[in-house]
Motif scaffolding. Structure first.
Motif, PDB file in Angstrom:
ATOM      1  N   HIS A 192      -4.537 -11.599   9.513  1.00  0.00           N
ATOM      2  CA  HIS A 192      -4.573 -11.188   8.111  1.00  0.00           C
ATOM      3  C   HIS A 192      -5.197  -9.811   7.971  1.00  0.00           C
ATOM      4  O   HIS A 192      -4.676  -8.946   7.258  1.00  0.00           O
ATOM      5  N   LYS A 242      -6.211 -13.319   0.065  1.00  0.00           N
ATOM      6  CA  LYS A 242      -5.285 -13.553   1.169  1.00  0.00           C
ATOM      7  C   LYS A 242      -3.878 -13.803   0.671  1.00  0.00           C
ATOM      8  O   LYS A 242      -2.912 -13.209   1.136  1.00  0.00           O
ATOM      9  N   GLU A 279      -7.282 -20.556  14.453  1.00  0.00           N
ATOM     10  CA  GLU A 279      -7.939 -20.079  13.237  1.00  0.00           C
ATOM     11  C   GLU A 279      -8.402 -18.636  13.392  1.00  0.00           C
ATOM     12  O   GLU A 279      -8.280 -17.827  12.469  1.00  0.00           O
ATOM     13  N   ARG A 280      -8.931 -18.297  14.539  1.00  0.00           N
ATOM     14  CA  ARG A 280      -9.385 -16.928  14.772  1.00  0.00           C
ATOM     15  C   ARG A 280      -8.208 -15.948  14.807  1.00  0.00           C
ATOM     16  O   ARG A 280      -8.309 -14.829  14.298  1.00  0.00           O
ATOM     17  N   ASP A 290      -7.071 -15.491  11.127  1.00  0.00           N
ATOM     18  CA  ASP A 290      -7.982 -14.623  10.375  1.00  0.00           C
ATOM     19  C   ASP A 290      -7.855 -13.171  10.820  1.00  0.00           C
ATOM     20  O   ASP A 290      -7.835 -12.254   9.991  1.00  0.00           O
TER      21      ASP A 290
END
Length: 227
Positions: free
Chosen positions: A24, A107, A17-18, A21
């Motif tokens: 992006h 996003k 997940e990190r 993120d």
């Protein structure tokens, strides 16, 4: 208070997940071609090894971002279209309302702009994008068919063509809104998206519904009138 230790699976999910993120942010700042695995790893606070333990390369990570965003959008459509039969007009309004707000998703819309630009110049990336697009068209066409069955109405065009139009319009409206927000403000963007969707998955007018209903034949009088 003792901090609960994460399991190996939880720790790996947190790392993914990190990385997603961070990727992006890096893609939006540098663009996909200039963004490196090192940039993404450093932004997430991990090593290259952590990156490659979760993703084969930055292309796989990029499409994972698109898939994650797409799944979030699809969940709400599934909720609306998986229930029992409801008032067709009310359902159409609910679906249109959800669709008309998708242009706001930072996003998804920004990543799609980047994806289209990269695909124009990179044949390998374009092949991967087209494969993913087919998945999206299939899913959206399925939603159109679900709406049609729920409301007992026919779509205005083949479901796949509607899917292509809905995706293209949402991307275009989002791009126009970001480039010229004074001309294409939020209210205008939502209005354009809403009426296009309603025209695509149209419900019959009240007069048409009434005409389609079987007419009741009045009962014959059997009793003679009393003199």
């Amino acid at each position: 208070m003792t901090r609960q230790r994460l399991s190996r699976e939880q720790s790996r999910e947190q790392t993914r997940e990190r990385l997603l993120d961070a990727a992006h942010t890096v893609f939006m700042e540098k663009g996909f071609p200039l963004a490196s695995v090192e940039d993404i790893s450093a932004a997430a606070g991990y090593s290259r090894g952590a990156f490659y333990s979760n993703f084969d390369d930055k292309t796989q990570l990029f499409f994972e971002l698109l898939r994650r965003e797409g799944e979030g959008i699809d969940q709400e459509f599934h909720r609306m279209l998986s229930g029992p039969a409801v008032d067709p007009v009310a359902l159409q309004e609910e679906v249109a309302r959800h669709y008309s707000h998708l242009y706001q998703g930072d996003k998804c819309s920004l990543l799609w702009m980047e994806a289209r630009i990269v695909a124009l110049r990179d044949e390998k990336f374009r092949t991967e994008l087209n494969r993913y697009l087919e998945e999206r068209y299939r899913q959206i066409a399925e939603f159109v068919e679900m709406f049609s069955k729920l409301t007992n109405t026919a779509p205005a065009a083949p479901p796949r063509e509607i899917a292509i139009g809905l995706m293209a319009l949402c991307e275009g409206v989002s791009f126009s809104h970001r480039c010229a927000p004074d001309m294409v403000d939020g209210k205008t963007a939502e209005s354009v998206l809403s009426w296009f969707l309603k025209a695509s998955i149209a419900v019959p007018a009240a007069a048409d519904v009434a005409a389609a209903e079987p007419r009741k034949t009045p009962a014959r009088k059997t009793a003679a009138k009393k003199k």
